[in-house]
Design a protein around this motif. Structure first.
Motif: not given
Length: 159
Positions: A11-14, A30-33, A38-42, A76-81
């Motif tokens: 929830t906090l990441a999103g 950075t792209p790596a960050d 997004r991997k952690a969120g998935m 809702r957060a996915i596209p921004g990642l």
């Protein structure tokens, strides 16, 4: 307790990436960050889905509301990642179609958020049938996006 911590982190990441904040934004990362986030969120979303299945198998589904709200925020957060700076990033399984078919990609992420919102409402009302149907929609939304926009994992080396 572990599930509660994982769901809180999701929830906090999103929320961190979905809401503009001058001190924390995907734009300053950075792209790596971003790929790591997004991997952690998935992974957290998958863990939440597993926890939801367990909750939905019980007599009351009210306990699914918090996780469902977290999954809705994640959708809702996915596209921004997936900014252009992460296209082709080594270690990412994101297909280039994410950026060339952006409207469809964002619609698939929105479908996840919508299904998770339905689950949250059904759980709050303790409506097991509606919650179960919404959970199936969540699974379908995840599958539709991954089937279209996620490359298969690389083969594991033979041992």
């Amino acid at each position: 307790m572990k599930m509660l911590l994982a769901l809180s982190a999701l929830t906090l990441a999103g929320a961190a990436f979905a809401a503009p904040a001058p001190h924390l934004s995907a734009a300053g990362s950075t792209p790596a960050d971003i790929v790591a986030a997004r991997k952690a969120g998935m992974m957290l979303a998958a863990a939440s889905a597993g926890g939801l299945r367990a909750t939905l198998s019980g007599d009351s589904v009210k306990g699914a509301a918090f996780a469902a709200r977290g999954l809705a925020a994640w959708g809702r957060a996915i596209p921004g990642l997936f900014p252009a700076s992460t296209k082709g990033f080594i270690g990412s399984r994101a297909k280039p179609d994410i950026w060339s078919a952006r409207d469809d990609f964002e619609a698939k992420a929105a479908a996840l958020a919508t299904a998770a919102d339905k689950l949250a409402a059904a759980a709050q009302a303790d409506d097991k049938a509606a919650a179960t149907a919404a959970a199936a929609e969540i699974g379908g939304a995840c599958k539709a996006c991954h089937d279209t926009y996620q490359a298969p994992p690389p083969p594991r080396p033979a041992t």
